[in-house]
Design an enzyme around this catalytic site. Sequence first.
Site, PDB file in Angstrom:
ATOM      1  N   SER A  16       0.820  -1.220   0.000  1.00 58.55           N
ATOM      2  CA  SER A  16       0.000   0.000   0.000  1.00 58.55           C
ATOM      3  C   SER A  16       0.853   1.270   0.000  1.00 58.55           C
ATOM      4  O   SER A  16       1.832   1.384   0.751  1.00 58.55           O
ATOM      5  CB  SER A  16      -0.908   0.018   1.227  1.00 58.55           C
ATOM      6  OG  SER A  16      -1.566   1.265   1.294  1.00 58.55           O
ATOM      7  N   LYS A  67     -13.057  -4.188   1.566  1.00 65.17           N
ATOM      8  CA  LYS A  67     -13.923  -3.024   1.325  1.00 65.17           C
ATOM      9  C   LYS A  67     -15.418  -3.354   1.403  1.00 65.17           C
ATOM     10  O   LYS A  67     -16.210  -2.519   1.812  1.00 65.17           O
ATOM     11  CB  LYS A  67     -13.616  -2.397  -0.042  1.00 65.17           C
ATOM     12  CG  LYS A  67     -12.284  -1.661  -0.100  1.00 65.17           C
ATOM     13  CD  LYS A  67     -12.140  -0.963  -1.450  1.00 65.17           C
ATOM     14  CE  LYS A  67     -10.761  -0.370  -1.653  1.00 65.17           C
ATOM     15  NZ  LYS A  67     -10.674   0.423  -2.885  1.00 65.17           N
ATOM     16  N   ASP A 103     -13.167   6.734  -2.948  1.00 68.62           N
ATOM     17  CA  ASP A 103     -12.621   6.386  -4.273  1.00 68.62           C
ATOM     18  C   ASP A 103     -13.348   7.177  -5.358  1.00 68.62           C
ATOM     19  O   ASP A 103     -12.721   7.675  -6.305  1.00 68.62           O
ATOM     20  CB  ASP A 103     -12.787   4.890  -4.555  1.00 68.62           C
ATOM     21  CG  ASP A 103     -11.712   4.047  -3.886  1.00 68.62           C
ATOM     22  OD1 ASP A 103     -10.622   4.579  -3.618  1.00 68.62           O
ATOM     23  OD2 ASP A 103     -11.966   2.856  -3.629  1.00 68.62           O
ATOM     24  N   THR A 155     -17.094  -9.878 -19.402  1.00 69.63           N
ATOM     25  CA  THR A 155     -18.244 -10.735 -19.093  1.00 69.63           C
ATOM     26  C   THR A 155     -19.479  -9.833 -19.150  1.00 69.63           C
ATOM     27  O   THR A 155     -19.772  -9.109 -18.196  1.00 69.63           O
ATOM     28  CB  THR A 155     -18.101 -11.342 -17.677  1.00 69.63           C
ATOM     29  OG1 THR A 155     -16.794 -11.918 -17.560  1.00 69.63           O
ATOM     30  CG2 THR A 155     -19.164 -12.390 -17.409  1.00 69.63           C
TER      31      THR A 155
HETATM   32  P1  NAP Z   1     -12.596  -6.263  -9.669  1.00 68.96           P
HETATM   33  O1  NAP Z   1     -13.818  -5.973  -8.848  1.00 68.96           O
HETATM   34  O2  NAP Z   1     -11.893  -7.556  -9.477  1.00 68.96           O
HETATM   35  O3  NAP Z   1     -13.049  -6.151 -11.216  1.00 68.96           O
HETATM   36  C1  NAP Z   1     -12.142  -6.441 -12.237  1.00 68.96           C
HETATM   37  C2  NAP Z   1     -12.679  -5.958 -13.589  1.00 68.96           C
HETATM   38  O4  NAP Z   1     -11.620  -6.077 -14.543  1.00 68.96           O
HETATM   39  C3  NAP Z   1     -13.841  -6.775 -14.115  1.00 68.96           C
HETATM   40  O5  NAP Z   1     -14.681  -5.938 -14.875  1.00 68.96           O
HETATM   41  C4  NAP Z   1     -13.124  -7.796 -15.000  1.00 68.96           C
HETATM   42  O6  NAP Z   1     -13.925  -8.327 -16.040  1.00 68.96           O
HETATM   43  C5  NAP Z   1     -12.054  -6.919 -15.617  1.00 68.96           C
HETATM   44  N1  NAP Z   1     -10.918  -7.660 -16.134  1.00 68.96           N
HETATM   45  C6  NAP Z   1      -9.975  -8.323 -15.422  1.00 68.96           C
HETATM   46  N2  NAP Z   1      -9.061  -8.863 -16.279  1.00 68.96           N
HETATM   47  C7  NAP Z   1      -9.450  -8.525 -17.543  1.00 68.96           C
HETATM   48  C8  NAP Z   1      -8.924  -8.788 -18.851  1.00 68.96           C
HETATM   49  N3  NAP Z   1      -7.808  -9.529 -19.012  1.00 68.96           N
HETATM   50  N4  NAP Z   1      -9.575  -8.294 -19.922  1.00 68.96           N
HETATM   51  C9  NAP Z   1     -10.696  -7.549 -19.750  1.00 68.96           C
HETATM   52  N5  NAP Z   1     -11.249  -7.276 -18.549  1.00 68.96           N
HETATM   53  C10 NAP Z   1     -10.626  -7.759 -17.449  1.00 68.96           C
HETATM   54  O7  NAP Z   1     -11.475  -5.143  -9.477  1.00 68.96           O
HETATM   55  P2  NAP Z   1     -11.717  -3.605  -9.051  1.00 68.96           P
HETATM   56  O8  NAP Z   1     -11.710  -3.490  -7.568  1.00 68.96           O
HETATM   57  O9  NAP Z   1     -12.895  -3.107  -9.801  1.00 68.96           O
HETATM   58  O10 NAP Z   1     -10.369  -2.889  -9.552  1.00 68.96           O
HETATM   59  C11 NAP Z   1     -10.121  -2.662 -10.920  1.00 68.96           C
HETATM   60  C12 NAP Z   1      -8.815  -1.897 -11.070  1.00 68.96           C
HETATM   61  O11 NAP Z   1      -8.973  -0.583 -10.589  1.00 68.96           O
HETATM   62  C13 NAP Z   1      -7.625  -2.497 -10.321  1.00 68.96           C
HETATM   63  O12 NAP Z   1      -6.510  -2.516 -11.189  1.00 68.96           O
HETATM   64  C14 NAP Z   1      -7.372  -1.522  -9.193  1.00 68.96           C
HETATM   65  O13 NAP Z   1      -6.008  -1.445  -8.834  1.00 68.96           O
HETATM   66  C15 NAP Z   1      -7.834  -0.222  -9.840  1.00 68.96           C
HETATM   67  N6  NAP Z   1      -8.214   0.788  -8.834  1.00 68.96           N
HETATM   68  C16 NAP Z   1      -7.526   1.966  -8.836  1.00 68.96           C
HETATM   69  C17 NAP Z   1      -7.859   2.940  -7.900  1.00 68.96           C
HETATM   70  C18 NAP Z   1      -7.091   4.238  -7.878  1.00 68.96           C
HETATM   71  O14 NAP Z   1      -7.095   4.887  -6.835  1.00 68.96           O
HETATM   72  N7  NAP Z   1      -6.465   4.654  -8.955  1.00 68.96           N
HETATM   73  C19 NAP Z   1      -8.891   2.724  -6.978  1.00 68.96           C
HETATM   74  C20 NAP Z   1      -9.594   1.505  -7.016  1.00 68.96           C
HETATM   75  C21 NAP Z   1      -9.227   0.527  -7.958  1.00 68.96           C
HETATM   76  P3  NAP Z   1     -14.797  -9.656 -15.793  1.00 68.96           P
HETATM   77  O15 NAP Z   1     -16.066  -9.196 -15.106  1.00 68.96           O
HETATM   78  O16 NAP Z   1     -15.048 -10.158 -17.165  1.00 68.96           O
HETATM   79  O17 NAP Z   1     -13.980 -10.574 -14.949  1.00 68.96           O
END
Ligand code: NAP
Length: 275
Positions: A16, A67, A103, A155
């Site tokens: 983190s 979370k 966020d 998906t």
């Molecule tokens: P999550 O709930 O696990 O959701 C993942 C998403 O990514 C789903 O829509 C998934 O699609 C898609 N995905 C994963 N691998 C993929 C691939 N190879 N091709 C296409 N789609 C793919 O994760 P999350 O919590 O939403 O986080 C998503 C990202 O946001 C992470 O990288 C996280 O580090 C980033 N984030 C950044 C901040 C910031 O402060 N900048 C804050 C929060 C999160 P499916 O539904 O098809 O599996």
Amino acid sequence: MSAPKAFIIGHPISHSRSPIIHRHWLDRYGIAGSYEAIDVPPDAVGDFIASLRGSDFSGGNVTIPHKQAVRDLCDEVEPLAARIGAVNTLVVRHGRVIGRNTDYLGFLFNLDAGAPDWDRRTRRALVLGAGGAARAVVVALLSRGIPDIAILNRTPERAYALAADMGDGVSGHPMSAFIGLAPDADLLINATAGGMGGTSFADQPLELLPGHALVADIVYAPLVTPLLAAARKIGLNTVDGLGMLLHQAVPGFAAWFGTTPSVDAALRAKVEATL
Ligand code: NAP
């Protein structure tokens, strides 16, 4: 009065960047407070939240994988955090634990800083992804009155479900719908777990976006994701994801330590050096 104390819990927690951010601000504003990273495994999160009610912590952050679980353990959850379904910031007041989601604010403040007036210029936004972060992004866009929000996901069923849950003006699609939706899009946001290189989106023709379209990624490692690199190559304006991480920390720091901090170049450089 003793020095205010805050924390971040997660499992694992060593990756983190939040301690770097909050300790930077404690130093910068000369505040005698502390911010510590605490590794809390899933089976201990209930006891940890319960222990806060009688502790001297002012609050803290919550990261993966807690979370959603923490949302159900708070005494009170702010309305937009409830709508997003996740809590990333806790404030302890008079023995009560209040859950917030910053966020979505970080996402908005980052766009405000990187592309002023983006919301007034956006009618249609395309959101890639339908996970927790995409949900926060869609709630953020709705809070600014963006009238046409299309969620595209690998998906498609998850995109349909999220869109149905969000209501009017939000639609769900497979990634392949990009071709039809892009020519009228003003904003494209990657909220999937990858920077979109080698993914189901990588083959989509970005050049179908209008020349004024803004492309944002919430992934910040790497800072220039394949999506941002491709957008820049064809002359589109971009906003990277690091600012979201920095800006989401502002409301928590203000609540725990009583000073609203600013996201400055020195902080950005410090965190960027760790990527
Ligand atoms: P999550 O709930 O696990 O959701 C993942 C998403 O990514 C789903 O829509 C998934 O699609 C898609 N995905 C994963 N691998 C993929 C691939 N190879 N091709 C296409 N789609 C793919 O994760 P999350 O919590 O939403 O986080 C998503 C990202 O946001 C992470 O990288 C996280 O580090 C980033 N984030 C950044 C901040 C910031 O402060 N900048 C804050 C929060 C999160 P499916 O539904 O098809 O599996």
